[in-house]
Design a protein around this motif. Structure first.
Motif, PDB file in Angstrom:
ATOM      1  N   ARG A  65      46.111  49.635  41.420  1.00  0.00           N
ATOM      2  CA  ARG A  65      45.419  49.734  40.146  1.00  0.00           C
ATOM      3  C   ARG A  65      45.768  48.535  39.258  1.00  0.00           C
ATOM      4  O   ARG A  65      44.908  47.936  38.628  1.00  0.00           O
ATOM      5  CB  ARG A  65      45.864  51.031  39.461  1.00  0.00           C
ATOM      6  N   ARG A  66      47.078  48.202  39.249  1.00  0.00           N
ATOM      7  CA  ARG A  66      47.577  47.089  38.450  1.00  0.00           C
ATOM      8  C   ARG A  66      46.883  45.793  38.909  1.00  0.00           C
ATOM      9  O   ARG A  66      46.392  45.017  38.094  1.00  0.00           O
ATOM     10  CB  ARG A  66      49.090  46.966  38.645  1.00  0.00           C
TER      11      ARG A  66
ATOM     12  N   MET B  70      43.301  45.790  37.942  1.00  0.00           N
ATOM     13  CA  MET B  70      43.119  45.534  36.517  1.00  0.00           C
ATOM     14  C   MET B  70      43.363  44.066  36.169  1.00  0.00           C
ATOM     15  O   MET B  70      42.675  43.503  35.319  1.00  0.00           O
ATOM     16  CB  MET B  70      44.017  46.445  35.700  1.00  0.00           C
ATOM     17  N   ILE B  71      44.366  43.463  36.810  1.00  0.00           N
ATOM     18  CA  ILE B  71      44.623  42.031  36.585  1.00  0.00           C
ATOM     19  C   ILE B  71      43.392  41.245  37.009  1.00  0.00           C
ATOM     20  O   ILE B  71      42.902  40.392  36.279  1.00  0.00           O
ATOM     21  CB  ILE B  71      45.878  41.564  37.366  1.00  0.00           C
TER      22      ILE B  71
ATOM     23  N   GLY C 251      40.648  41.800  34.654  1.00  0.00           N
ATOM     24  CA  GLY C 251      40.990  41.103  33.414  1.00  0.00           C
ATOM     25  C   GLY C 251      40.671  39.611  33.538  1.00  0.00           C
ATOM     26  O   GLY C 251      40.052  39.018  32.654  1.00  0.00           O
TER      27      GLY C 251
ATOM     28  N   ARG D 100      36.981  39.058  33.456  1.00  0.00           N
ATOM     29  CA  ARG D 100      36.443  39.143  32.098  1.00  0.00           C
ATOM     30  C   ARG D 100      36.759  37.872  31.309  1.00  0.00           C
ATOM     31  O   ARG D 100      35.930  37.345  30.595  1.00  0.00           O
ATOM     32  CB  ARG D 100      37.039  40.348  31.364  1.00  0.00           C
ATOM     33  N   ARG D 101      38.032  37.401  31.500  1.00  0.00           N
ATOM     34  CA  ARG D 101      38.449  36.197  30.792  1.00  0.00           C
ATOM     35  C   ARG D 101      37.552  35.016  31.215  1.00  0.00           C
ATOM     36  O   ARG D 101      37.105  34.225  30.390  1.00  0.00           O
ATOM     37  CB  ARG D 101      39.918  35.879  31.097  1.00  0.00           C
TER      38      ARG D 101
ATOM     39  N   ALA E  18      34.567  35.278  32.351  1.00  0.00           N
ATOM     40  CA  ALA E  18      33.230  35.507  31.788  1.00  0.00           C
ATOM     41  C   ALA E  18      33.177  34.989  30.346  1.00  0.00           C
ATOM     42  O   ALA E  18      32.216  34.315  29.955  1.00  0.00           O
ATOM     43  CB  ALA E  18      32.895  36.999  31.834  1.00  0.00           C
ATOM     44  N   VAL E  19      34.226  35.293  29.560  1.00  0.00           N
ATOM     45  CA  VAL E  19      34.294  34.831  28.167  1.00  0.00           C
ATOM     46  C   VAL E  19      34.286  33.303  28.131  1.00  0.00           C
ATOM     47  O   VAL E  19      33.537  32.679  27.372  1.00  0.00           O
ATOM     48  CB  VAL E  19      35.567  35.367  27.467  1.00  0.00           C
TER      49      VAL E  19
ATOM     50  N   GLU F  62      30.898  31.986  29.008  1.00  0.00           N
ATOM     51  CA  GLU F  62      29.986  32.192  27.873  1.00  0.00           C
ATOM     52  C   GLU F  62      30.196  31.114  26.811  1.00  0.00           C
ATOM     53  O   GLU F  62      29.253  30.545  26.279  1.00  0.00           O
ATOM     54  CB  GLU F  62      30.216  33.570  27.223  1.00  0.00           C
ATOM     55  N   LYS F  63      31.507  30.860  26.491  1.00  0.00           N
ATOM     56  CA  LYS F  63      31.838  29.848  25.490  1.00  0.00           C
ATOM     57  C   LYS F  63      31.294  28.488  25.907  1.00  0.00           C
ATOM     58  O   LYS F  63      30.725  27.759  25.108  1.00  0.00           O
ATOM     59  CB  LYS F  63      33.362  29.758  25.323  1.00  0.00           C
TER      60      LYS F  63
ATOM     61  N   ARG G 281      28.839  27.836  28.008  1.00  0.00           N
ATOM     62  CA  ARG G 281      27.377  27.814  27.917  1.00  0.00           C
ATOM     63  C   ARG G 281      26.922  27.640  26.464  1.00  0.00           C
ATOM     64  O   ARG G 281      25.997  26.889  26.164  1.00  0.00           O
ATOM     65  CB  ARG G 281      26.784  29.121  28.470  1.00  0.00           C
ATOM     66  N   LYS G 282      27.628  28.399  25.562  1.00  0.00           N
ATOM     67  CA  LYS G 282      27.298  28.348  24.135  1.00  0.00           C
ATOM     68  C   LYS G 282      27.449  26.915  23.606  1.00  0.00           C
ATOM     69  O   LYS G 282      26.606  26.394  22.876  1.00  0.00           O
ATOM     70  CB  LYS G 282      28.237  29.290  23.391  1.00  0.00           C
TER      71      LYS G 282
ATOM     72  N   GLU H 149      24.727  24.762  24.901  1.00  0.00           N
ATOM     73  CA  GLU H 149      23.494  25.091  24.192  1.00  0.00           C
ATOM     74  C   GLU H 149      23.479  24.469  22.805  1.00  0.00           C
ATOM     75  O   GLU H 149      22.455  23.960  22.348  1.00  0.00           O
ATOM     76  CB  GLU H 149      23.330  26.596  24.089  1.00  0.00           C
TER      77      GLU H 149
ATOM     78  N   LEU I  57      21.065  21.946  21.360  1.00  0.00           N
ATOM     79  CA  LEU I  57      20.410  22.253  20.103  1.00  0.00           C
ATOM     80  C   LEU I  57      20.548  21.068  19.138  1.00  0.00           C
ATOM     81  O   LEU I  57      19.580  20.616  18.514  1.00  0.00           O
ATOM     82  CB  LEU I  57      21.063  23.505  19.517  1.00  0.00           C
TER      83      LEU I  57
END
Lengths: 263, 263
Positions: free
Chosen positions: A230-231, A234-235, A238, A241-242, A244-245, A248-249, A251-252, A255, A259
């Motif tokens: 499980r640990r 979760m790592i 995690g 997700r990190r 992904a963030v 996203e940053k 890409r932003k 953009e 722009l």
């Protein structure tokens, strides 16, 4: 599972060591070799991918002479302590006392330095290293369910399987080179009979444990996610997700640049 | 930490129960009330925010008459089994045997149904429920470090603290309403003396454990993140990251809309 994990390395080393134990290359126990009565349960446990036996005694009767005493050493080996008799097999118990030069008489000089002779029945004790806490918990519940009420998990997922069928009887003392008994031969016959009863009960419990470990199987373990798994999950999640963030940053930013470029 | 966690609720309930134990409202042990000799160690453990005692015996001498036997009940209470004598206090040991109506004679009829009289010394045993596995591991190491070698962690982070200073001695049997001893009064005096030695050693170990638990402290625990805390932190961080991703997407969408609006 990869065969190079620390658990698998440790298991491999232990199995190799067990392999070479013989009369010539004894282990550290007073008997010196692996207890044959344990072999079925040892083999059963070691055939499980997530468990390995680290120490084991099938149960025994021993007669022990305490060593010379310094401060607070009750029943300790210490200096000159030694086993007068040890057996793991009930059939060796018959008239065991005739092989030792005992003097039977009432206790006279008893003080803090007296080296006692202790007659003991010690039941099955079994230490099993498990791959993870989930396996350790499962083995713990299995053993408790069989009445091994003194079982507990120690460090490194090692499960100590213990039961409280014991005898711990002072029968005499060491007096100037002589083994003096303050119990009668009749009493030794009684405790020998009681040891046979305890051996029977002990082997009954050992077989019950064996059956329960067989039922425990491997499938049940693989189905349940361990805390460790499980640990790790979760790592991993995690980190995803990190990532992904971060993406996203990125890409932003791109953009924004696009722009700004367009403006 | 919130006082409504399952651990805190359980701890509160246990402390309330301990609070009402008195001569009128006894607990389930043969003594009936909480063992006063344990109070310092009970209070010490219960003052720790992450631990609570669930059962405890400071050590005792008992003389037990086995119950009527059915299959495989060694030393069991069963039907009609009863304590003939129990004390947690060494000073009560003096001439304890004079208070019981013992007949001293050699053993005669011993068979599978014989109800034995057992003289036992049982050392300190202590069960402590811990808030999390990290606290349980810390308490386990602390107890092992003090020589409580039979210590183990059970289910629900309950640590069983055990040591092997024991006596377990058959001294006689029940014969048609009579308590027949097959050991001499002289032998009872010897095992009483040995019990006093074991009480001393037991209390020495209890104080050693107390000191070690004091040193364990609260600071040390708070400094180390437990697995549970780590799990909670990772869930929180995971949710925060997910929220960040969601927020980024939202902003990106809005920006896109703005961009489209401008185009």
């Amino acid at each position: 599972m990869a065969k190079t994990s620390p658990f698998d390395q440790k298991k491999h080393a232990i199995l190799q060591e067990i392999g070479v134990t013989s009369e010539d290359v004894p282990d550290a126990s007073p008997k010196g070799t692996i207890d044959e009565l344990c072999l079925p349960v040892i083999n059963l446990i070691n055939s499980h991918p997530d468990m390995v036996t680290t120490s084991l005694c099938s149960g025994r009767v021993s007669v022990f002479l305490e060593g010379n005493k310094t401060q607070s050493q009750i029943g300790a080996k210490g200096n000159e302590g030694r086993w007068l008799f040890v057996t793991h097999e009930p059939e060796n118990l018959e008239n065991w006392y005739d092989s030792l030069d005992f003097k039977y008489q009432e206790a006279k000089v008893i003080d803090g330095t007296t080296r006692y002779i202790l007659f003991k029945f010690e039941p099955l004790i079994l230490h099993v290293k498990c791959r993870d806490l989930n396996t350790a918990n499962l083995l713990f519940s299995t053993a408790m369910g069989c009445g091994f009420r003194e079982t507990g998990i120690g460090s490194n997922n090692i499960v100590g399987i213990r039961i409280l069928i014991k005898l711990d009887i002072p029968i005499g003392y060491f007096d100037d080179g002589k083994l003096v008994l303050f119990v009668s031969k009749n009493y030794l016959q009684v405790v020998t009979k009681l040891s046979l009863d305890r051996f029977n009960e002990n082997f009954r419990k050992m077989h019950q444990l064996e059956d329960a470990i067989k039922d425990m199987g491997v499938a049940g373990i693989d189905d349940i996610e361990s805390k460790e798994q499980r640990r790790e999950r979760m790592i991993k999640e995690g980190l995803e997700r990190r990532e992904a963030v971060r993406a996203e940053k990125e890409r932003k930013k791109l953009e924004k640049l696009k722009l700004e470029g367009k403006q």
